[in-house]
Design a protein around this motif. Sequence first.
Motif, PDB file in Angstrom:
ATOM      1  N   SER A   1       0.825  -1.210   0.000  1.00 60.68           N
ATOM      2  CA  SER A   1       0.000   0.000   0.000  1.00 60.68           C
ATOM      3  C   SER A   1       0.857   1.257   0.000  1.00 60.68           C
ATOM      4  O   SER A   1       0.499   2.267  -0.627  1.00 60.68           O
ATOM      5  CB  SER A   1      -0.919  -0.004   1.231  1.00 60.68           C
ATOM      6  OG  SER A   1      -1.843  -1.067   1.166  1.00 60.68           O
TER       7      SER A   1
ATOM      8  N   ARG B   1      -3.281  -3.097  -5.701  1.00 63.31           N
ATOM      9  CA  ARG B   1      -2.726  -3.692  -4.480  1.00 63.31           C
ATOM     10  C   ARG B   1      -2.487  -5.182  -4.672  1.00 63.31           C
ATOM     11  O   ARG B   1      -1.458  -5.723  -4.225  1.00 63.31           O
ATOM     12  CB  ARG B   1      -3.649  -3.436  -3.295  1.00 63.31           C
ATOM     13  CG  ARG B   1      -3.040  -3.879  -1.963  1.00 63.31           C
ATOM     14  CD  ARG B   1      -3.688  -3.157  -0.800  1.00 63.31           C
ATOM     15  NE  ARG B   1      -5.135  -3.167  -0.886  1.00 63.31           N
ATOM     16  CZ  ARG B   1      -5.901  -2.188  -0.392  1.00 63.31           C
ATOM     17  NH1 ARG B   1      -5.371  -1.148   0.184  1.00 63.31           N
ATOM     18  NH2 ARG B   1      -7.225  -2.261  -0.498  1.00 63.31           N
TER      19      ARG B   1
ATOM     20  N   LYS C   1       0.650  -5.649  -6.518  1.00 62.57           N
ATOM     21  CA  LYS C   1       1.800  -5.449  -5.630  1.00 62.57           C
ATOM     22  C   LYS C   1       2.018  -6.681  -4.752  1.00 62.57           C
ATOM     23  O   LYS C   1       3.159  -7.091  -4.521  1.00 62.57           O
ATOM     24  CB  LYS C   1       1.580  -4.227  -4.747  1.00 62.57           C
ATOM     25  CG  LYS C   1       1.567  -2.893  -5.485  1.00 62.57           C
ATOM     26  CD  LYS C   1       2.930  -2.536  -6.056  1.00 62.57           C
ATOM     27  CE  LYS C   1       2.906  -1.159  -6.698  1.00 62.57           C
ATOM     28  NZ  LYS C   1       4.203  -0.810  -7.327  1.00 62.57           N
ATOM     29  N   TYR C   2       0.921  -7.254  -4.261  1.00 59.87           N
ATOM     30  CA  TYR C   2       1.043  -8.463  -3.442  1.00 59.87           C
ATOM     31  C   TYR C   2       1.740  -9.574  -4.227  1.00 59.87           C
ATOM     32  O   TYR C   2       2.623 -10.271  -3.718  1.00 59.87           O
ATOM     33  CB  TYR C   2      -0.340  -8.950  -3.004  1.00 59.87           C
ATOM     34  CG  TYR C   2      -0.994  -8.139  -1.908  1.00 59.87           C
ATOM     35  CD1 TYR C   2      -0.231  -7.444  -0.973  1.00 59.87           C
ATOM     36  CD2 TYR C   2      -2.387  -8.076  -1.799  1.00 59.87           C
ATOM     37  CE1 TYR C   2      -0.832  -6.706   0.035  1.00 59.87           C
ATOM     38  CE2 TYR C   2      -3.002  -7.342  -0.789  1.00 59.87           C
ATOM     39  CZ  TYR C   2      -2.216  -6.663   0.124  1.00 59.87           C
ATOM     40  OH  TYR C   2      -2.813  -5.942   1.118  1.00 59.87           O
TER      41      TYR C   2
ATOM     42  N   ALA D   1      -5.359  -3.092   3.218  1.00 63.21           N
ATOM     43  CA  ALA D   1      -4.044  -2.735   3.756  1.00 63.21           C
ATOM     44  C   ALA D   1      -3.847  -3.202   5.193  1.00 63.21           C
ATOM     45  O   ALA D   1      -2.727  -3.352   5.656  1.00 63.21           O
ATOM     46  CB  ALA D   1      -3.861  -1.222   3.694  1.00 63.21           C
TER      47      ALA D   1
ATOM     48  N   GLU E   1      -4.297   2.627   4.248  1.00 61.70           N
ATOM     49  CA  GLU E   1      -5.465   2.438   3.385  1.00 61.70           C
ATOM     50  C   GLU E   1      -5.881   3.759   2.752  1.00 61.70           C
ATOM     51  O   GLU E   1      -6.132   3.848   1.544  1.00 61.70           O
ATOM     52  CB  GLU E   1      -6.624   1.867   4.210  1.00 61.70           C
ATOM     53  CG  GLU E   1      -7.837   1.482   3.389  1.00 61.70           C
ATOM     54  CD  GLU E   1      -7.655   0.176   2.655  1.00 61.70           C
ATOM     55  OE1 GLU E   1      -8.132   0.094   1.493  1.00 61.70           O
ATOM     56  OE2 GLU E   1      -7.039  -0.751   3.200  1.00 61.70           O
TER      57      GLU E   1
ATOM     58  N   SER F   1      -3.156   5.210   0.233  1.00 57.80           N
ATOM     59  CA  SER F   1      -3.153   4.580  -1.084  1.00 57.80           C
ATOM     60  C   SER F   1      -4.429   4.890  -1.862  1.00 57.80           C
ATOM     61  O   SER F   1      -4.400   5.020  -3.084  1.00 57.80           O
ATOM     62  CB  SER F   1      -2.981   3.065  -0.947  1.00 57.80           C
ATOM     63  OG  SER F   1      -3.990   2.511  -0.106  1.00 57.80           O
TER      64      SER F   1
END
Length: 395
Positions: A272, A293, A296-297, A312, A318, A321
């Motif tokens: 985040s 997100r 990104k994970y 997040a 949270e 982002s």
Amino acid sequence: MKKVLELRFWALYLTVFTLPMFMRLNNIFLGIFVLLGLASLIFDYKSWDISNFWKSWPVFSFFILAVFGSFYGAELWEGFKYLERYWSFILVPFVIMGEKDKYSERRKQIFMALVWGSLATLIICYGNVIYEMVTRNEPLHYFFRWRHVNHRFTNIADIHPTYLGVFIVTAIIFLIHHKGDRPYLRYATILFLLIGLFQLASRVALLMLLVLVGYFLLMRIAKYRFQSIFILLGLILCLVVFNKIGSSYLKQRLFTKEAIVDDKRFERWDASYQIFKENPFMGVGFAKIEEMRNQKYIDFGFDEAARNDLNAHNQFLELLSRNGAIGGFVYVCSLGFLLLLSMYRRDYLFSLIFFAFILANVTESMLVRIKGIEFFAVFATLFLCGVNPKRLEKE
């Protein structure tokens, strides 16, 4: 018609009572409360002072953030869909602040509704545990095994363990401050709530409780000597009992350093934060936050988090982002204002509640979930009504 409108207060009690349990039932009562509250504006407009609404800016400012986040980069209908869960941020303060004196007079009853709701929820959860153990012919020591704690303990009541923990800690804080009749019943209730906190196996909830105990022992022991000693002894008793007879899962989750240090939740925060760094001013809005997100994970190797669409798990990140620096600024200003104002008023009941709420938001994004939104909207607005805290302590 006035008798019908009086039901709005009972609708609020039932809304708060069902806050720790079944979401659909809770939403029904919340809807009834808002509708009756708005009806009172039409049929009993002389008792309303709409100008008071602006005093609730720490609450409805989150609705404004939600509006920007919902329609930023999204189609019109899609934006309204994102906005659906956030209406409590503006409707609840509008209804309560319009008649703030009437709601201030019912502060004790509103808190008691949460106390009884927390008790009822724990009774439902423990009743389900007993039923499962009997039907499965499980031995007594299975009571604290993994299948009867944390999420599996609260699933029957449709509530997240951490959220229920926040409500229980709030109930305990109120019961400590409230000086009413039947003190032994009050202390028995506190003890039952303490036991329930351990069954939740929520580290955040127990951390909030430890902060509460430390506060009373260091700052308020002269005034709350018996309550402080009772809470401390109850906490020690629960620690000993759960450490002795608790399952390995419960012990590992609550009593080991690795369970806290190795929590991947903290590592996921970076996903985040990276989104915020790439979109620092306005964030990415609701339309893109989940997709970005999850990507990104995956990039960071958190495939399970991506599959489960995890948020997040930190309210500040949270908002950073989703709404950028503006969101983070509003969050700090709103929560900081409420905490500082409660300390300035010496309303220590709400000081502890706001501090516990901020603490819970370190590992949870409570202001993106209906239960967290509703809890904050109701109790933050109730505080902003401006009742004299000394009057509550005498009741």
